[in-house]
Design a protein around this motif. Structure first.
Motif, PDB file in Angstrom:
ATOM      1  N   CYS B 107       0.804  -1.237   0.000  1.00  0.00           N
ATOM      2  CA  CYS B 107       0.000   0.000   0.000  1.00  0.00           C
ATOM      3  C   CYS B 107       0.823   1.267   0.000  1.00  0.00           C
ATOM      4  CB  CYS B 107      -0.810   0.127   1.295  1.00  0.00           C
ATOM      5  SG  CYS B 107      -2.114  -1.001   1.465  1.00  0.00           S
ATOM      6  N   SER B 108       1.946   1.251   0.706  1.00  0.00           N
ATOM      7  CA  SER B 108       2.698   2.493   0.902  1.00  0.00           C
ATOM      8  C   SER B 108       4.004   2.530   0.131  1.00  0.00           C
ATOM      9  CB  SER B 108       3.015   2.707   2.390  1.00  0.00           C
ATOM     10  OG  SER B 108       1.837   2.749   3.130  1.00  0.00           O
ATOM     11  N   SER B 109       4.641   1.386  -0.057  1.00  0.00           N
ATOM     12  CA  SER B 109       5.962   1.416  -0.696  1.00  0.00           C
ATOM     13  C   SER B 109       5.935   1.042  -2.164  1.00  0.00           C
ATOM     14  CB  SER B 109       6.935   0.489   0.034  1.00  0.00           C
ATOM     15  OG  SER B 109       7.072   0.878   1.379  1.00  0.00           O
ATOM     16  N   ILE B 110       4.865   0.391  -2.608  1.00  0.00           N
ATOM     17  CA  ILE B 110       4.849   0.002  -4.017  1.00  0.00           C
ATOM     18  C   ILE B 110       3.761   0.752  -4.793  1.00  0.00           C
ATOM     19  CG2 ILE B 110       4.729  -1.884  -5.689  1.00  0.00           C
ATOM     20  CD1 ILE B 110       5.587  -3.828  -3.544  1.00  0.00           C
ATOM     21  N   GLN B 111       2.501   0.444  -4.449  1.00  0.00           N
ATOM     22  CA  GLN B 111       1.386   0.945  -5.265  1.00  0.00           C
ATOM     23  C   GLN B 111       1.388   2.456  -5.474  1.00  0.00           C
ATOM     24  OE1 GLN B 111      -1.633   2.669  -4.686  1.00  0.00           O
ATOM     25  NE2 GLN B 111      -2.573   2.133  -6.629  1.00  0.00           N
ATOM     26  N   PRO B 112       1.622   3.293  -4.434  1.00  0.00           N
ATOM     27  CA  PRO B 112       1.560   4.730  -4.670  1.00  0.00           C
ATOM     28  C   PRO B 112       2.686   5.249  -5.572  1.00  0.00           C
ATOM     29  CG  PRO B 112       1.762   4.261  -2.315  1.00  0.00           C
ATOM     30  CD  PRO B 112       1.932   2.979  -3.032  1.00  0.00           C
TER      31      PRO B 112
END
Lengths: 218, 218
Positions: B107-112
């Motif tokens: 959620c925080s390190s890849i997708q955004p």
């Protein structure tokens, strides 16, 4: 941080890390004492073999509670909520609880990753220093507009009412960073400004601030 | 133990990996729901009706009677609490934290860092040739982290022998990452194995983008 007894919790933290700040704030709000262990990110201490054992991702914060080692501020905060339920940071009402988690997600997924040092460094190599700063500012403002919309009908003294909750724990360091590092014009965000003023008055917030940490460099 | 009284409604976009997470969770929990497509390319997220549900205009949004929840993390936690009959968290608190940490890597390190908005920005500021390398870099960085985090903890699935939150968040990212951005999956033997395990689960297959009502016909 005065401990009533030997703190059994250990928090690996960097003074300027807003993710570490979230956990420091939550621990203060819950009245939980802890041992502070500094990890100097500028000196690369997150890449030592010892720290790598604790967190192979090389991020702070990391919480150690006896045998349990937890990384990622969101995971740490949910763990603290369950293990130390005093002074709950999530309201029991399902709608309000979900709103708090949503705010936390907006900060931790839609805002912070887009201005953290490693992202900006990579971006600077590709687009240059001015552009990367603009990228950071644009994404902070976009996130703040979203939060403003989301909270404007619900905000009380704090983000989701008159008590400090998870949304505030995530927002406080984010707003502080936005004002100090990115010079964001907070007058565009009246609800967020109001929340921030309330949070700034809390001793728990002040004690968790970067400048008050053992590894602060002033 | 709540029985499903109202029909759940899920506002979703076929290709949104965040929506995919919740489609999977609902399937795993055997919860029926009405699928309401929101065409992000056509800007349907800005319609007055959808803005009332989620002023930020993101999918997914879950409606459960009077309760309206946005953000896949918040929705997931709500479903776990309201419909605990097929739990997606292990009971061990440390393992639960591990699941949240793994979910947050996605959620925080890849997708955004590789969603459509950021890629559009990179394309505009750096050039169309940078799009795929940028996405590949961030996905692989996150996958390296996950591989390290889970290698001594995985069982049949990410954190043991039962499907849990980590799998729900990981599966859509693996599906998305492997297919579009030349990610070298040979570097990630555990994730490759997990991906194989996910493809055998009908609950996951049914949730995949190409199987949604609003997916374009091949």
């Amino acid at each position: 941080m005065a401990a009533k007894d030997d703190p059994k919790l250990v928090l690996y933290s960097y003074w300027q890390s807003s993710c570490s700040w979230r956990v420091r704030l939550a621990l203060n709000l819950k009245g939980i004492s802890y041992e502070y262990k500094a990890v100097n990110l500028l000196k690369g201490e997150q890449f030592t073999p010892e720290f790598e054992k604790l967190n192979p991702l090389h991020f702070v914060p990391v919480l150690v509670d006896g045998d349990v080692v937890i990384s990622d501020s969101y995971a740490i905060l949910m763990y603290l909520e369950e293990k130390y339920p005093q002074r709950p940071l999530l309201p029991s009402n399902p709608q309000h609880k979900a709103l708090n988690l949503q705010v936390a997600s907006i900060v931790s997924s839609s805002i912070q990753p887009l201005h953290m040092l490693s992202t900006l460094k990579y971006l600077e190599e590709k687009v240059g220093p001015q552009e990367q700063l603009l990228f950071a500012e644009t994404n902070v403002e976009k996130g703040f507009h979203a939060l403003e919309k989301l909270l404007k009908d619900i905000v009380g003294k704090y983000a989701t009412g008159d008590e400090v909750h998870m949304a505030d724990v995530f927002m406080a360091p984010q707003i502080a960073m936005a004002t100090k590092r990115f010079k964001i014009d907070m007058s565009k965000f009246p609800s967020l400004s109001r929340i921030y003023e309330s949070l700034k008055a809390l001793p728990e917030f002040l004690e968790s601030s970067p400048e008050e940490q053992p590894d602060a460099v002033m | 133990m709540a029985q499903q009284q109202n029909k759940l409604k899920l506002y979703s976009y076929w290709r949104s990996s965040c929506s995919c997470r919740i489609r999977m969770a609902l399937n795993l929990k055997s919860l029926e729901y009405q699928y309401i497509p929101v065409n992000l390319l056509k800007g349907e997220q800005f319609s007055p009706e959808f803005q009332k549900l989620n002023p930020i205009g993101y999918v997914p949004v879950l409606v459960d009677g009077d309760v309206v929840i946005s953000d896949s993390f918040a929705i997931f936690m709500y479903l776990e609490e309201k419909y605990p009959q097929i739990p997606l968290f292990p009971s061990d608190i440390a393992k639960k934290a591990l699941n949240i940490q793994a979910a947050n890597i996605v959620c925080s390190s890849i997708q955004p860092l590789q969603n459509a908005t950021v890629l559009k920005y990179i394309e505009a500021k750096v050039g169309p040739d940078e799009r795929i390398p940028w996405a590949k870099f961030h996905i692989e960085k996150g996958f390296e982290a996950l591989e390290k985090l889970l290698k001594d903890r995985a069982g049949r699935y990410a954190t043991g022998d039962e499907v849990s939150m980590a799998d729900v968040f990981l599966a859509p990212q693996l599906h998305y990452g492997t297919k579009r951005f030349n990610v070298d999956m040979a570097k990630f033997p555990l994730l490759t194995r997990l991906n194989g395990a996910y493809s055998e689960l009908s609950e996951f297959r049914k949730a995949m983008p190409e199987n949604q009502p609003d997916a374009p016909l091949a």
